[in-house]
Design a protein around this motif. Structure first.
Motif, short mmCIF file in Angstrom:
data_model
loop_
_atom_site.label_atom_id
_atom_site.label_comp_id
_atom_site.label_asym_id
_atom_site.label_seq_id
_atom_site.Cartn_x
_atom_site.Cartn_y
_atom_site.Cartn_z
N MET A 12 -22.45 -81.95 46.70
CA MET A 12 -21.49 -79.96 46.30
C MET A 12 -20.28 -80.99 46.76
SD MET A 12 -21.33 -76.80 47.60
CE MET A 12 -20.25 -75.60 47.28
N ILE A 13 -19.43 -80.57 45.30
CA ILE A 13 -17.33 -81.04 45.45
C ILE A 13 -17.22 -80.13 46.08
CG2 ILE A 13 -16.20 -81.75 44.11
CD1 ILE A 13 -18.42 -82.24 41.37
N PRO A 14 -16.27 -80.00 46.55
CA PRO A 14 -15.41 -79.80 48.02
C PRO A 14 -14.18 -79.74 47.24
CG PRO A 14 -15.33 -81.94 48.21
CD PRO A 14 -16.20 -81.82 46.96
N TRP A 15 -14.58 -78.49 46.04
CA TRP A 15 -13.08 -78.07 45.28
C TRP A 15 -11.92 -77.64 45.66
CZ3 TRP A 15 -13.37 -80.31 40.76
CH2 TRP A 15 -14.76 -80.15 40.31
N ASN A 16 -12.20 -76.43 47.11
CA ASN A 16 -11.49 -76.45 47.75
C ASN A 16 -9.75 -77.36 47.66
OD1 ASN A 16 -13.49 -77.14 49.58
ND2 ASN A 16 -12.96 -75.09 51.15
N GLY A 17 -11.11 -78.63 48.75
CA GLY A 17 -10.22 -80.05 49.17
C GLY A 17 -9.75 -80.34 48.27
N ILE A 18 -10.43 -80.65 47.18
CA ILE A 18 -9.39 -81.42 45.74
C ILE A 18 -8.67 -80.25 45.31
CG2 ILE A 18 -9.55 -81.19 43.42
CD1 ILE A 18 -12.80 -82.62 43.90
N THR A 19 -8.67 -78.87 45.13
CA THR A 19 -7.53 -77.69 44.78
C THR A 19 -6.46 -78.49 45.94
OG1 THR A 19 -9.15 -76.37 43.82
CG2 THR A 19 -7.24 -75.77 44.09
N SER A 20 -6.63 -78.20 46.88
CA SER A 20 -5.08 -78.68 47.98
C SER A 20 -4.90 -79.69 48.01
CB SER A 20 -6.08 -78.46 49.56
OG SER A 20 -6.63 -79.65 49.78
N VAL A 21 -5.67 -81.25 47.55
CA VAL A 21 -4.67 -81.96 47.22
C VAL A 21 -4.02 -82.15 46.41
CG1 VAL A 21 -4.92 -84.44 47.34
CG2 VAL A 21 -6.77 -83.74 48.87
N THR A 22 -4.46 -81.42 45.36
CA THR A 22 -3.89 -81.59 43.76
C THR A 22 -2.90 -80.31 44.07
OG1 THR A 22 -5.91 -81.72 43.00
CG2 THR A 22 -4.25 -80.91 41.37
N PHE A 23 -3.18 -79.46 44.22
CA PHE A 23 -1.75 -78.91 44.40
C PHE A 23 -0.85 -79.22 45.69
CE2 PHE A 23 1.18 -75.96 46.95
CZ PHE A 23 1.66 -74.82 46.20
N ALA A 24 -1.29 -79.90 46.60
CA ALA A 24 -0.40 -81.31 47.80
C ALA A 24 0.99 -81.62 46.86
CB ALA A 24 -0.94 -81.73 48.60
N TYR A 25 0.53 -81.98 45.54
CA TYR A 25 1.04 -83.13 45.12
C TYR A 25 1.88 -82.59 44.11
CZ TYR A 25 2.62 -86.65 41.24
OH TYR A 25 3.06 -87.25 40.30
N LEU A 26 1.59 -81.22 43.63
CA LEU A 26 2.56 -80.42 42.46
C LEU A 26 3.39 -80.11 43.67
CD1 LEU A 26 -0.66 -79.14 40.40
CD2 LEU A 26 1.22 -80.94 39.54
N LEU A 27 3.05 -79.72 44.68
CA LEU A 27 4.43 -79.15 45.51
C LEU A 27 5.32 -80.18 46.16
CD1 LEU A 27 5.52 -76.94 47.17
CD2 LEU A 27 3.55 -77.40 48.74
N GLY A 28 4.68 -81.12 45.78
CA GLY A 28 5.61 -82.27 46.48
C GLY A 28 6.49 -83.24 45.51
#
Length: 206
Positions: A1-17
């Motif tokens: 199962m793809i951990p979409w919540n984790g992937i979303t958090s990392v993607t958002f972190a890059y955009l925020l950073g």
């Protein structure tokens, strides 16, 4: 199962950073590009030198805050799964250094790393912050203080971190972030060795 919540958090972190707060603050206050003044960096030190104390402090707080918030959000989305919290912190740091909004150029990542590791491992990063402040007070070189803090963090994490193991996600990402900070200071290292590095003497504006 793809951990979409984790992937979303990392993607958002890059955009925020990637949000270049120093650039935006100087542009808002004076209409100038901070990259064309001083060292050309978008971080708090150059903002302080070129745009004043208030702008420098605001940049420091916001750059630190985006790192902390990236980790906090990853914790909320993944039920405090350390893997994604650490990766989100790394992504925020990479975003600051290679900003999507500035054609993949950015700052040196020191303040963002501070926020990230306040959220991941506050004890070792607190000691690193003390080392940073002591170095600035002793020699007045922010770059030297940043390097000292970057070098000390992984060592301190091994000594006083909650999970001092080589497979620890926080240690792995912390070591990567520290290495990135050191590499971004390569020009500062050259100037330090040559005796031409600028000391912190205050800001030209209130």
């Amino acid at each position: 199962m793809i951990p979409w919540n984790g992937i979303t958090s990392v993607t958002f972190a890059y955009l925020l950073g990637s949000i270049p707060f120093g650039y935006l603050i100087v542009r808002w206050r004076s209409g100038t590009d901070v990259r064309s003044a001083g060292s050309g960096n978008i971080g708090a030190t150059n903002v302080l030198r070129t745009s004043g104390r208030a702008s420098g402090i605001a940049t420091l707080v916001l750059d630190c805050g985006k790192g902390y918030f990236a980790v906090w959000l990853a914790a909320a989305l993944t039920q405090h799964e350390e893997r994604f919290m650490a990766l989100a912190g790394l992504a925020a740091t990479v975003g600051h250094v290679f900003s999507l909004y500035l054609k993949f150029k950015g700052g040196k990542g020191v303040a963002t790393c501070l926020g990230v590791f306040l959220g991941l491992a506050w004890k070792p990063v607190a000691v690193s912050a003390v080392i940073f402040l002591a170095t600035v007070l002793a020699w007045r070189y922010v770059s030297l203080a940043s390097l000292a803090a970057a070098v000390s963090f992984p060592i301190l994490y091994l000594l006083i971190g909650e999970r001092p193991a080589l497979a620890d996600w926080t240690l792995v990402c912390g070591t990567f972030c520290s290495t990135l900070v050191i590499l971004k200071h390569k020009d500062n290292i050259k100037r330090l060795l040559a005796g031409t590095e600028h000391r912190l003497t205050g800001s030209p504006k209130p």
